[in-house]
Write a protein that holds these residues in place. Structure first.
Motif, mmCIF file in Angstrom:
data_model
loop_
_atom_site.group_PDB
_atom_site.id
_atom_site.type_symbol
_atom_site.label_atom_id
_atom_site.label_comp_id
_atom_site.label_asym_id
_atom_site.label_seq_id
_atom_site.Cartn_x
_atom_site.Cartn_y
_atom_site.Cartn_z
ATOM 1 N N ARG A 276 -19.760 -22.613 55.599
ATOM 2 C CA ARG A 276 -19.651 -24.026 56.078
ATOM 3 C C ARG A 276 -18.297 -24.070 56.727
ATOM 4 O O ARG A 276 -18.027 -25.193 57.667
ATOM 5 N N LEU A 277 -17.302 -23.601 56.304
ATOM 6 C CA LEU A 277 -15.822 -23.696 56.658
ATOM 7 C C LEU A 277 -15.673 -22.911 57.907
ATOM 8 O O LEU A 277 -15.091 -23.203 58.830
ATOM 9 N N ARG B 59 -27.797 -16.022 35.111
ATOM 10 C CA ARG B 59 -28.184 -17.071 36.179
ATOM 11 C C ARG B 59 -26.809 -17.680 36.816
ATOM 12 O O ARG B 59 -27.000 -17.870 38.015
ATOM 13 N N TYR B 60 -26.037 -17.987 35.997
ATOM 14 C CA TYR B 60 -24.839 -18.657 36.401
ATOM 15 C C TYR B 60 -23.875 -17.956 37.404
ATOM 16 O O TYR B 60 -23.647 -18.498 38.515
ATOM 17 N N SER B 61 -23.560 -16.608 37.240
ATOM 18 C CA SER B 61 -22.985 -15.796 38.363
ATOM 19 C C SER B 61 -23.767 -15.762 39.601
ATOM 20 O O SER B 61 -23.156 -15.724 40.642
ATOM 21 N N THR B 62 -25.145 -15.649 39.457
ATOM 22 C CA THR B 62 -26.016 -15.505 40.669
ATOM 23 C C THR B 62 -25.768 -16.895 41.513
ATOM 24 O O THR B 62 -25.706 -16.742 42.804
ATOM 25 N N LEU B 63 -25.946 -17.764 40.929
ATOM 26 C CA LEU B 63 -25.626 -19.164 41.403
ATOM 27 C C LEU B 63 -24.264 -19.541 41.984
ATOM 28 O O LEU B 63 -24.157 -19.944 43.206
ATOM 29 N N LEU B 64 -23.194 -18.980 41.461
ATOM 30 C CA LEU B 64 -21.999 -19.189 41.904
ATOM 31 C C LEU B 64 -21.920 -18.394 43.033
ATOM 32 O O LEU B 64 -21.029 -18.865 44.061
ATOM 33 N N GLU B 65 -22.363 -17.320 43.327
ATOM 34 C CA GLU B 65 -22.257 -16.278 44.500
ATOM 35 C C GLU B 65 -22.637 -16.860 45.545
ATOM 36 O O GLU B 65 -22.047 -16.912 46.471
ATOM 37 N N GLY B 66 -23.974 -17.725 45.392
ATOM 38 C CA GLY B 66 -24.485 -18.521 46.302
ATOM 39 C C GLY B 66 -23.801 -19.671 46.878
ATOM 40 O O GLY B 66 -23.557 -19.609 48.276
ATOM 41 N N LEU B 67 -22.997 -20.295 45.972
ATOM 42 C CA LEU B 67 -22.288 -21.413 46.330
ATOM 43 C C LEU B 67 -20.919 -20.946 46.907
ATOM 44 O O LEU B 67 -20.663 -21.780 47.808
ATOM 45 N N VAL B 68 -20.423 -19.882 46.644
ATOM 46 C CA VAL B 68 -19.095 -19.486 47.225
ATOM 47 C C VAL B 68 -19.474 -19.236 48.549
ATOM 48 O O VAL B 68 -18.742 -19.437 49.617
ATOM 49 N N LEU B 69 -20.611 -18.237 48.754
ATOM 50 C CA LEU B 69 -20.805 -17.755 50.241
ATOM 51 C C LEU B 69 -21.194 -19.090 50.964
ATOM 52 O O LEU B 69 -20.748 -18.969 52.057
ATOM 53 N N GLN B 70 -21.911 -19.859 50.604
ATOM 54 C CA GLN B 70 -22.248 -21.186 51.220
ATOM 55 C C GLN B 70 -21.086 -21.958 51.723
ATOM 56 O O GLN B 70 -20.838 -22.285 53.088
ATOM 57 N N GLY B 71 -20.034 -21.908 50.718
ATOM 58 C CA GLY B 71 -18.549 -22.499 51.306
ATOM 59 C C GLY B 71 -17.914 -21.785 52.340
ATOM 60 O O GLY B 71 -17.387 -22.543 53.275
ATOM 61 N N PHE B 72 -18.228 -20.523 52.285
ATOM 62 C CA PHE B 72 -17.443 -19.699 53.343
ATOM 63 C C PHE B 72 -18.116 -19.964 54.714
ATOM 64 O O PHE B 72 -17.289 -20.257 55.638
ATOM 65 N N PRO C 190 -10.495 -18.772 58.427
ATOM 66 C CA PRO C 190 -9.646 -17.402 58.150
ATOM 67 C C PRO C 190 -9.015 -17.353 56.559
ATOM 68 O O PRO C 190 -8.902 -16.384 55.937
ATOM 69 N N LYS C 191 -8.795 -18.714 56.243
ATOM 70 C CA LYS C 191 -8.012 -18.793 55.027
ATOM 71 C C LYS C 191 -8.621 -20.070 54.219
ATOM 72 O O LYS C 191 -8.740 -20.827 54.552
ATOM 73 N N VAL C 192 -9.075 -19.480 52.987
ATOM 74 C CA VAL C 192 -9.826 -20.665 52.165
ATOM 75 C C VAL C 192 -9.368 -20.706 50.669
ATOM 76 O O VAL C 192 -8.594 -19.568 50.390
ATOM 77 N N THR C 193 -9.303 -21.741 50.060
ATOM 78 C CA THR C 193 -8.745 -22.006 48.640
ATOM 79 C C THR C 193 -10.094 -22.350 48.021
ATOM 80 O O THR C 193 -10.785 -23.411 48.157
ATOM 81 N N ASN D 264 -10.333 -25.605 53.306
ATOM 82 C CA ASN D 264 -9.600 -24.630 54.410
ATOM 83 C C ASN D 264 -8.065 -24.669 54.017
ATOM 84 O O ASN D 264 -7.576 -25.261 53.002
ATOM 85 N N ASP D 265 -7.331 -23.878 54.877
ATOM 86 C CA ASP D 265 -6.085 -23.378 54.484
ATOM 87 C C ASP D 265 -5.007 -24.578 54.234
ATOM 88 O O ASP D 265 -4.244 -24.807 53.190
ATOM 89 N N ASN D 266 -5.221 -25.882 55.023
ATOM 90 C CA ASN D 266 -4.389 -26.831 54.867
ATOM 91 C C ASN D 266 -5.010 -28.091 53.827
ATOM 92 O O ASN D 266 -4.387 -29.029 53.559
ATOM 93 N N GLY D 267 -6.267 -27.696 53.210
ATOM 94 C CA GLY D 267 -6.664 -28.690 52.155
ATOM 95 C C GLY D 267 -7.170 -29.778 52.819
ATOM 96 O O GLY D 267 -7.716 -30.810 51.973
ATOM 97 N N LYS D 268 -7.614 -30.223 54.128
ATOM 98 C CA LYS D 268 -7.920 -31.202 54.687
ATOM 99 C C LYS D 268 -9.372 -31.297 54.780
ATOM 100 O O LYS D 268 -9.955 -32.349 54.711
#
Length: 216
Positions: A116-117, A101-114, A120-123, A175-179
């Motif tokens: 929303r930002l 369940r947690y891996s599925t949830l994390l996949e959604g949270l990571v993709l949503q972060g992509f 081209p480069k994310v941390t 994002n790349d510069n962390g701002k």
């Protein structure tokens, strides 16, 4: 003749004395009545004033009691909502203990972060114990993201600054510069959801607020 004159003078003197005494008594009674009336009015004014003061004191006491009761009700409601959120947080922590369940949830949270930002480069920052599962989520989501936005993305997991290990889980994506930060920890998602649903939660728990004119 002298006796007769003496008797006349004495009688006249007695009549004069009686007249003076009668007038003095009349004046005394008038003054006494005036004083009694004055004191009666003063006493009535005093008690009227006292009665008004007591009435005002009762109103103030009643208002204070009502305010105290209202504050107690509001506190009890806030405590109930806090308990609900605490229980929800505990349930979120249980999800993180279930790998599937947690891996599925994390996949959604990571993709949503992509999404929303749209950078081209994310941390990504995560809990130290989640590095492996987050890496798997990143590997799975990069081609999905590329296909959706027709753009490349370079992802780095921050191995120096981890999220606190005692949070329920989730990620922060920068994002790349962390701002610019997308906070997708489970706590931040719960807090956001609670804010959005608070009117509905209050309605279900306590009924409609008669003082509220507009519903969000």
């Amino acid at each position: 003749i002298i006796k007769h004159m003496m008797a006349f003078i004495e009688q006249e003197a007695n009549e004069k004395v009686e007249e003076i005494e009668a007038k003095a008594e009349e004046e005394f009674n008038i003054e006494k009545g005036r004083l009694v009336q004055t004191h009666r009015l003063k006493i009535m004014e005093y008690y009227e004033k006292k009665e008004k003061q007591i009435e005002q004191h009762k109103k103030i006491q009643m208002s204070n009691l009502m305010n105290q009761a209202r504050l107690k009700v509001l506190k009890a409601r806030d405590d109930m909502i806090a308990d609900l959120l605490k229980e929800a947080r505990q349930r979120l922590a249980e999800i993180a203990k279930d790998p599937a369940r947690y891996s599925t949830l994390l996949e959604g949270l990571v993709l949503q972060g992509f999404y929303r930002l749209l950078e081209p480069k994310v941390t990504i920052r995560c809990r130290q114990q989640d590095v492996e599962i987050v890496q798997a989520a990143v590997t799975k989501n990069i081609p999905i993201y590329k296909d959706a936005v027709k753009s490349n993305i370079e992802v780095r997991i921050d191995m120096e600054r981890f999220l606190p290990s005692d949070i329920c889980g989730g990620v922060e994506v920068y994002n790349d510069n962390g701002k610019i930060k997308v906070s997708n920890t489970l706590e931040s998602r719960l807090e956001l959801l609670a804010q959005q649903m608070m009117p509905e939660i209050r309605m279900n728990l306590f009924g409609a607020n008669p003082n509220r004119k507009f519903m969000d």
